[in-house]
Motif scaffolding. Sequence first.
Motif, PDB file in Angstrom:
ATOM      1  N   ARG A  69       0.807  -1.216   0.000  1.00 50.01           N
ATOM      2  CA  ARG A  69       0.000   0.000   0.000  1.00 50.01           C
ATOM      3  C   ARG A  69       0.843   1.270   0.000  1.00 50.01           C
ATOM      4  N   GLY A  70       2.139   1.154   0.259  1.00 54.51           N
ATOM      5  CA  GLY A  70       2.972   2.335   0.409  1.00 54.51           C
ATOM      6  C   GLY A  70       3.464   2.902  -0.907  1.00 54.51           C
ATOM      7  N   SER A  71       4.400   3.832  -0.809  1.00 49.38           N
ATOM      8  CA  SER A  71       4.971   4.462  -1.996  1.00 49.38           C
ATOM      9  C   SER A  71       5.813   3.451  -2.767  1.00 49.38           C
ATOM     10  N   GLY A  72       5.932   3.689  -4.067  1.00 50.39           N
ATOM     11  CA  GLY A  72       6.718   2.812  -4.926  1.00 50.39           C
ATOM     12  C   GLY A  72       5.877   1.794  -5.664  1.00 50.39           C
ATOM     13  N   TRP A  73       4.628   1.590  -5.203  1.00 47.90           N
ATOM     14  CA  TRP A  73       3.725   0.655  -5.861  1.00 47.90           C
ATOM     15  C   TRP A  73       2.719   1.415  -6.720  1.00 47.90           C
ATOM     16  N   VAL A  74       2.521   0.975  -7.942  1.00 49.01           N
ATOM     17  CA  VAL A  74       1.474   1.513  -8.806  1.00 49.01           C
ATOM     18  C   VAL A  74       0.466   0.401  -9.036  1.00 49.01           C
ATOM     19  N   ARG A  75      -0.786   0.661  -8.694  1.00 45.10           N
ATOM     20  CA  ARG A  75      -1.821  -0.368  -8.783  1.00 45.10           C
ATOM     21  C   ARG A  75      -2.496  -0.339 -10.154  1.00 45.10           C
ATOM     22  N   SER A  76      -2.782  -1.515 -10.707  1.00 42.00           N
ATOM     23  CA  SER A  76      -3.466  -1.599 -11.996  1.00 42.00           C
ATOM     24  C   SER A  76      -4.799  -2.335 -11.839  1.00 42.00           C
ATOM     25  N   ARG A  77      -5.806  -1.859 -12.596  1.00 41.60           N
ATOM     26  CA  ARG A  77      -7.131  -2.488 -12.596  1.00 41.60           C
ATOM     27  C   ARG A  77      -7.202  -3.673 -13.542  1.00 41.60           C
ATOM     28  N   GLY A  78      -6.356  -3.653 -14.568  1.00 47.17           N
ATOM     29  CA  GLY A  78      -6.419  -4.709 -15.557  1.00 47.17           C
ATOM     30  C   GLY A  78      -5.591  -4.374 -16.770  1.00 47.17           C
ATOM     31  N   LEU A  79      -6.062  -4.813 -17.933  1.00 50.88           N
ATOM     32  CA  LEU A  79      -5.304  -4.688 -19.183  1.00 50.88           C
ATOM     33  C   LEU A  79      -6.118  -3.923 -20.216  1.00 50.88           C
ATOM     34  N   ARG A  80      -5.433  -3.020 -20.927  1.00 48.68           N
ATOM     35  CA  ARG A  80      -6.002  -2.387 -22.104  1.00 48.68           C
ATOM     36  C   ARG A  80      -5.300  -2.987 -23.318  1.00 48.68           C
ATOM     37  N   ALA A  81      -6.053  -3.761 -24.106  1.00 47.56           N
ATOM     38  CA  ALA A  81      -5.492  -4.394 -25.299  1.00 47.56           C
ATOM     39  C   ALA A  81      -5.827  -3.540 -26.513  1.00 47.56           C
ATOM     40  N   CYS A  82      -4.793  -3.257 -27.319  1.00 46.88           N
ATOM     41  CA  CYS A  82      -4.946  -2.407 -28.499  1.00 46.88           C
ATOM     42  C   CYS A  82      -4.477  -3.174 -29.731  1.00 46.88           C
ATOM     43  N   GLY A  83      -5.221  -3.031 -30.804  1.00 45.95           N
ATOM     44  CA  GLY A  83      -4.841  -3.678 -32.056  1.00 45.95           C
ATOM     45  C   GLY A  83      -5.963  -3.594 -33.063  1.00 45.95           C
ATOM     46  N   ALA A  84      -5.608  -3.624 -34.335  1.00 48.46           N
ATOM     47  CA  ALA A  84      -6.590  -3.572 -35.427  1.00 48.46           C
ATOM     48  C   ALA A  84      -7.476  -2.340 -35.312  1.00 48.46           C
ATOM     49  N   GLY A  85      -6.915  -1.241 -34.793  1.00 53.50           N
ATOM     50  CA  GLY A  85      -7.669  -0.005 -34.631  1.00 53.50           C
ATOM     51  C   GLY A  85      -8.661  -0.026 -33.488  1.00 53.50           C
ATOM     52  N   LEU A  86      -8.576  -1.034 -32.596  1.00 55.76           N
ATOM     53  CA  LEU A  86      -9.529  -1.189 -31.499  1.00 55.76           C
ATOM     54  C   LEU A  86      -8.808  -1.106 -30.157  1.00 55.76           C
ATOM     55  N   ARG A  87      -9.559  -0.736 -29.118  1.00 60.30           N
ATOM     56  CA  ARG A  87      -9.055  -0.698 -27.744  1.00 60.30           C
ATOM     57  C   ARG A  87     -10.095  -1.343 -26.844  1.00 60.30           C
ATOM     58  N   VAL A  88      -9.667  -2.323 -26.059  1.00 69.18           N
ATOM     59  CA  VAL A  88     -10.571  -3.013 -25.145  1.00 69.18           C
ATOM     60  C   VAL A  88      -9.954  -3.019 -23.755  1.00 69.18           C
ATOM     61  N   GLU A  89     -10.710  -2.513 -22.756  1.00 68.52           N
ATOM     62  CA  GLU A  89     -10.236  -2.507 -21.374  1.00 68.52           C
ATOM     63  C   GLU A  89     -10.902  -3.638 -20.606  1.00 68.52           C
ATOM     64  N   MET A  90     -10.078  -4.431 -19.942  1.00 65.96           N
ATOM     65  CA  MET A  90     -10.570  -5.594 -19.205  1.00 65.96           C
ATOM     66  C   MET A  90      -9.974  -5.601 -17.809  1.00 65.96           C
ATOM     67  N   ASP A  91     -10.843  -5.652 -16.795  1.00 65.68           N
ATOM     68  CA  ASP A  91     -10.370  -5.725 -15.417  1.00 65.68           C
ATOM     69  C   ASP A  91      -9.803  -7.115 -15.136  1.00 65.68           C
ATOM     70  N   TRP A  92      -8.901  -7.178 -14.149  1.00 68.43           N
ATOM     71  CA  TRP A  92      -8.365  -8.481 -13.754  1.00 68.43           C
ATOM     72  C   TRP A  92      -9.514  -9.393 -13.343  1.00 68.43           C
ATOM     73  N   PRO A  93      -9.460 -10.668 -13.676  1.00 68.03           N
ATOM     74  CA  PRO A  93     -10.546 -11.593 -13.333  1.00 68.03           C
ATOM     75  C   PRO A  93     -10.800 -11.663 -11.832  1.00 68.03           C
ATOM     76  N   ASP A  94     -12.052 -11.811 -11.469  1.00 72.86           N
ATOM     77  CA  ASP A  94     -12.454 -11.943 -10.071  1.00 72.86           C
ATOM     78  C   ASP A  94     -12.413 -13.417  -9.690  1.00 72.86           C
ATOM     79  N   ILE A  95     -11.332 -13.815  -9.012  1.00 71.68           N
ATOM     80  CA  ILE A  95     -11.132 -15.217  -8.652  1.00 71.68           C
ATOM     81  C   ILE A  95     -10.924 -15.319  -7.146  1.00 71.68           C
TER      82      ILE A  95
END
Length: 424
Positions: A69-95
């Motif tokens: 939780r401290g400094s030095g960590w950057v948190r990510s929600r998931g992945l933004r996949a780009c290609g073929a002129g498209l962009r799709v944002e996907m959150d990390w799976p809920d497991i």
Amino acid sequence: MSSTQAEETADVIVVGAGPAGSTTAFYLAQAGLDVLLLEKARFPRDKICGDGLTPRAVKELLTMGVDVRGSGWVRSRGLRACGAGLRVEMDWPDITGYPGFGLVRTRQDFDHLLAARAQAAGARLHEGTNVTDILLDERTGHARGVVARRDGVEHRYGARLVVAADGASSRVAVRMGLQQRKDRTMGVAVRRYYATDRTSDDYLECWLDLQDPASSGRRSMLYGYGWLFPVGNGMWNVGVGTVSVHRRPDIDHRALLRDWTARLPEERQIDEDHATTAVRGHALPGGMSRTPQYTRGVLLAGDAAGLINPLSGEGIDYAMESGRFSAEVIVQALARSTASQCERALNAYPQLLKDAFGGYFTLGRLVVQALGNPHLMKFVTAHSLRRPAVARMMFKLWCNLIDPRSNDAADRVMSAVLKATPAP
């Protein structure tokens, strides 16, 4: 080299204080074993990496009690996949059992933090100590320690077992006769840091339309991706990586990085004016490229065993998981009352890794082999990103976050496929 009187001894010597080695040392020391952790560099030191951590790796950090939780960590929600002129944002799976977020942190900080965690648990860390050879028992041929150089002086360290966590080129593994297999995946990645006005991003960003700059006429699409990962304060880890089967990709990856970054939007500021480091690269031998992972008193962990995801090139999560596995096996083995019982427990380690990763690594290799066809790669990229359900299924497979207990049909199908896929 045969074993002689060692100047310092331990129950276990761990060679390499990267994620695999430090995790191994942490759990061994926590179990009460005397552990010597040898690292050839001195901290803080850099490692060529994308710096991104999936929820698999975050889970290992939380299990070790690391405060993320401290400094030095950057948190990510998931992945933004780009290609073929498209962009799709996907959150990390809920497991269940996995955190719902990823992290980014430079390896310069990350590895130092894990090594300090191992020290706090009781491991003895020797930095600037380059292992050059193995001490072998003349009668059995088992490892009984290592030879290393520190500050120009040769030292001998004795132990009951040795863990090779010294990276993809593992000198310890080579010395024990364990060469990289040619029928596994081989990746190459290059990366560079940039300082920009864009301070951060909630998503890791991957571009799937890499094109071979050396191909004539219509450019061939490659299996791989370009990435932009935020490391905080406007700094970005930017790189490209490709993977092939049976051979090292015959591609100029520095030219590939230049070609891809030149096509990024100008406002991203990924250009020479904003670069802060040189381009650096490394090989990614994956899919369990060294076998067996135990032989004659030496266990392999992390990159030394080729435990790199064939699809994504990710290795930190498998390094830490294998470190935990190796420590569990060693603790059980050294508690046995006879040498034969100890050896039988140690010989279970390769099967443990196969059970955990084998089916996935085999499936990953088959996917990489298929998508090595540029036409199929182009088709899959375009059609998967146009269909959110397909894109999410591919994302789960790519990061190996498939929930076998889920009610989702795609998870159940992929889980069944993985269960039926033989280990390499």
